[in-house]
Design an enzyme around this catalytic site. Structure first.
Site, mmCIF file in Angstrom:
data_model
loop_
_atom_site.group_PDB
_atom_site.id
_atom_site.type_symbol
_atom_site.label_atom_id
_atom_site.label_comp_id
_atom_site.label_asym_id
_atom_site.label_seq_id
_atom_site.Cartn_x
_atom_site.Cartn_y
_atom_site.Cartn_z
ATOM 1 N N GLU A 115 -105.373 60.477 57.013
ATOM 2 C CA GLU A 115 -105.569 59.576 55.862
ATOM 3 C C GLU A 115 -104.575 58.413 55.895
ATOM 4 O O GLU A 115 -104.916 57.278 55.534
ATOM 5 C CB GLU A 115 -105.463 60.370 54.554
ATOM 6 C CG GLU A 115 -106.692 61.264 54.348
ATOM 7 C CD GLU A 115 -106.608 62.148 53.117
ATOM 8 O OE1 GLU A 115 -107.495 62.064 52.259
ATOM 9 O OE2 GLU A 115 -105.633 62.928 53.009
ATOM 10 N N GLU A 135 -108.998 70.003 55.449
ATOM 11 C CA GLU A 135 -108.633 70.545 54.132
ATOM 12 C C GLU A 135 -109.579 71.635 53.628
ATOM 13 O O GLU A 135 -109.175 72.505 52.854
ATOM 14 C CB GLU A 135 -108.576 69.404 53.098
ATOM 15 C CG GLU A 135 -107.398 68.468 53.238
ATOM 16 C CD GLU A 135 -107.587 67.359 54.256
ATOM 17 O OE1 GLU A 135 -106.711 66.481 54.345
ATOM 18 O OE2 GLU A 135 -108.604 67.354 54.990
#
Length: 711
Positions: A115, A135
């Site tokens: 990210e 995740e």
């Protein structure tokens, strides 16, 4: 290129930055994996502020020190109050920088690490780079813009596939997807990243914000990809919470302005944080790391592990051979005659031929692997191997005969292992002159696929032999769990008990099909009767006959399985067991004749059948599992409750999002579990005897988690 002198290096804890010519080089050095702890986040924010304030800096390079770029969030911060700045704020600051920001990735660029890279304006990846948004494995979704930036950069289909699978993409794939702009040629990300940044400065390349990327321009194709993912997720996610939230967040990228999409992502991320599934998945994540810490791995170093021997070329022996070959070890297989040896070799080749048929291996690669495989009918061929695993018939006399031969031929210091599922390894070890070299390595079938490896520690074994077992697990990419010697060790001992509970319910009125359905709905891939059919009913039958003489005559014994086995119905391999498998089908259908056998057995036992709800089936099934798990911990067959959890997550299909049986017990509450057992004991006090450990923990208001501290 400008020849401006380098600026002095500024350090804010684990992040340092210095200007080299036109480029402010920002280095993250937070061993071991450059995780995004609060100090890293603060350092990155300070570095971007410094770049904005430095008139001589024309671009920014973000790079990781050591072996990784950034491997994700800092797991040490899990469960603690978040400290500012948050990662979404840092990512926004990077993206809003008025000077081009380059992320140069090597090693892991995962989760929050990717990210950060997505927030940069340009990306370069070394050949070693692994990019991913995993995740989902922790019951979360990418919560720092991953669900909003990735679809805008590479499109809905590849972005959502990365997030829902949690897999890692290599550098070449990342380039083909458009996740990176350039592929480096060597492992020095800093050097190549700096060269790339200087190129961009020379070309006066613009700032290029990912949130403005155009991969979602084709609204129709994007919507179709999203709906396909939604349908697939609904079918496959089996009650998991976060996958559908990922789909919802990506839909936000498609339908909302960026800022509103980010707000939706944050809202959904917080919902995932609050989900009990996240707690189970985080527990599983930590537990599988904690199992590596055994007393012997701390006190001793492993022995050499350069070559391996296998005795027995059946399904299990061949599977172990494949696992060893895949780890790069040369393997020598011993069988009793040439015919059996040819069959053993064929069993090994069959696995690789299957991979070739699926396009996952080339014939040349198979030939290279098989060049490390040799076979013999003489034990003398094992004279120089470092480790040998016995995988012959589950009978004590047969095992001892094999061990006598191994004692004769193996070099001093060779590790001699048995793959027994139930037999007393202390007795096997005592039968030879070097019990200190004998350890149990209990593989699960198919051994080349199943991740669990129970490392069974007999009384006289040397610590370095146990450490070698853990080292072998690492080489084979298995998850090792240390177990003590008893009938069935950790997993099969507990399985025997909850399987009895299932048999009792079946005789009392629940059909095997009802029980299997309840267990599947709980999150298991299969129910206990399906598993029995897959494994082969004859295996359990042999064990029951072996134990018949020592069975408590007052204890309840359900004979349904014996009646089925007496008919030669052993499951899938005979096309019928509890289920029918017409024409060799892999999925069974209910068998009316089995229901008739059950009815006859109820009548013989004088039992009037009653109905069971799904909730009651699972209360009994789990209470039996948890109670025996507590006994296993009490007797130190498992050192900690988490060892039981990992055994069931990796060897028995326990639903990962529930964390394992002992974690599940803590979630339900131990007083409730104990109350259930005490209630069931009113009808069968012999079977339902509360574990003293469970009673003690309830009395002192403690839970299983309190016993998980490393030894």
């Amino acid at each position: 290129m400008a020849t401006t002198t380098p600026s002095p290096s500024t350090s804010t804890g684990p992040v340092t930055f210095e200007r080299l010519g036109d480029v402010l080089v920002v280095t993250i050095d937070n061993p071991p994996v450059n995780a995004l702890g609060v100090d890293v986040r603060r350092g990155l924010a300070a570095a971007i502020d410094a770049a904005e304030a430095d008139g001589a800096a024309k671009a920014v390079l973000i790079v990781g020190a050591g072996r990784n770029f950034i491997a994700g969030a800092d797991i040490r911060e899990f469960g603690k109050t978040p400290q500012p700045p948050s990662l979404p704020e840092v990512c926004l600051k990077i993206e809003n920088c008025t000077k081009p920001v380059v992320a140069a990735m090597h090693g892991a660029a995962l989760g929050g690490g990717l990210e950060v890279a997505l927030s940069a304006h340009y990306r370069i990846a070394s050949p070693t780079a692994k990019l991913g948004l995993p995740e989902v494995a922790l019951g979360l979704l990418p919560g720092s813009g991953g669900t909003q930036r990735a679809p805008r950069l590479i499109g809905v289909k590849p972005a959502i596939e990365l997030m829902l699978s949690g897999r890692h993409a290599g550098a070449k794939e990342a380039l083909s997807l458009g996740l990176v702009d350039r592929l480096g040629t060597e492992a020095d990300a800093r050097v190549e990243g700096l060269a790339y940044a200087n190129e961009l400065v020379a070309a006066k390349a613009p700032v290029r914000r990912t949130r403005e990327a155009g991969a979602l321009a084709d609204k129709e194709a994007s919507r179709a990809a999203l709906e396909a993912a939604r349908a697939d997720t609904a079918k496959k996610s089996r009650g998991l919470f976060s996958p559908m939230k990922i789909v919802e967040a990506v839909e936000g990228a498609l339908t909302l302005p960026f800022d509103e999409g980010m707000a939706l992502e944050r809202k959904l991320f917080l919902q995932c944080i609050d989900s009990p599934q996240r707690a189970g998945l985080i527990h599983a994540f930590f537990a599988e790391r904690e199992v590596l810490k055994a007393p012997e791995t701390k006190s001793a170093s492993p022995r050499a592990l350069e070559s391996a021997g296998i005795v027995g070329g059946g399904t299990m022996g061949a599977g172990i051979a494949v696992a060893m070959l895949d780890a790069g070890l040369p393997v020598t297989m011993i069988e009793r005659d040439d015919t059996q040896l040819a069959r053993g070799r064929a069993n090994v080749e069959k696995v690789y031929d299957g991979l070739i048929a699926k396009g996952r291996m080339t014939p040349e690669a198979k030939a290279a692997v098989m060049a490390r495989f040799s076979g013999s009918t003489s034990y003398d061929a094992l004279a120089n191997v470092d480790i040998v695993v016995e995988a012959v018939f589950e009978e004590m006399g047969v095992k001892k005969a094999v061990f006598a031969e191994l004692d004769r031929v193996c070099k001093r210091g060779a590790v001699i292992a048995t793959n027994t599922s139930y037999l007393d390894i202390d007795e096997i070890a005592a039968s030879i002159s070097r019990p200190q070299d004998v350890v149990g390595l209990h593989f699960f079938s198919p051994a080349n696929i199943m991740k669990l490896l129970e490392i069974v520690v007999p009384a006289k074994v040397s610590a370095d032999v146990v450490a070698t077992g853990f080292e072998l697990a690492k080489k084979l990419k298995k998850v090792p769990v240390r177990a003590g010697v008893c009938d069935g060790f950790i997993g099969n001992r507990i399985l025997a008990v909850y399987r009895q509970a299932a048999d009792h319910m079946m005789e009392d009125g629940a059909s095997p099909y009802d029980i299997d359905a309840a267990v599947r709905n709980f999150g298991y891939p299969m129910g206990p009767f399906q598993v029995s059919d897959l494994a082969g009913g004859d295996i359990g039958w042999a064990t029951r006959k072996r134990k018949a003489a020592t069975r408590d005559p007052k204890a309840r014994y359900v004979q349904v399985a014996d009646r089925i086995c007496e008919r030669g119905w052993f499951g899938q391999k005979t096309q019928r067991g509890y289920y029918l498998y017409p024409e060799g089908a892999r999925t069974g259908v209910p068998d009316p004749e089995v229901l008739a056998i059950i009815d006859a057995e109820r009548e013989r036992a004088g039992i009037k059948p009653r109905a069971f709800t799904e909730e009651e089936i699972m209360r009994r099934y789990m209470a039996a599992m948890i109670n025996e798990g507590a006994n296993v911990v009490l007797q130190r067959i498992a050192l900690r409750p988490l060892d039981v959890d990992v055994t069931f997550l990796y060897g028995y299909g326990f639903p990962r999002h529930r964390g394992g049986p002992m974690k599940y017990a803590d979630t339900v509450g131990l007083p409730k579990v104990l109350a259930d057992i005490q209630e069931f004991a009113k009808e069968d006090p012999i079977f339902w005897k509360p574990s003293p450990l469970l009673v003690q923990l309830v009395e002192r208001g403690a839970d299983f988690a309190s016993l998980n501290q490393s030894e």
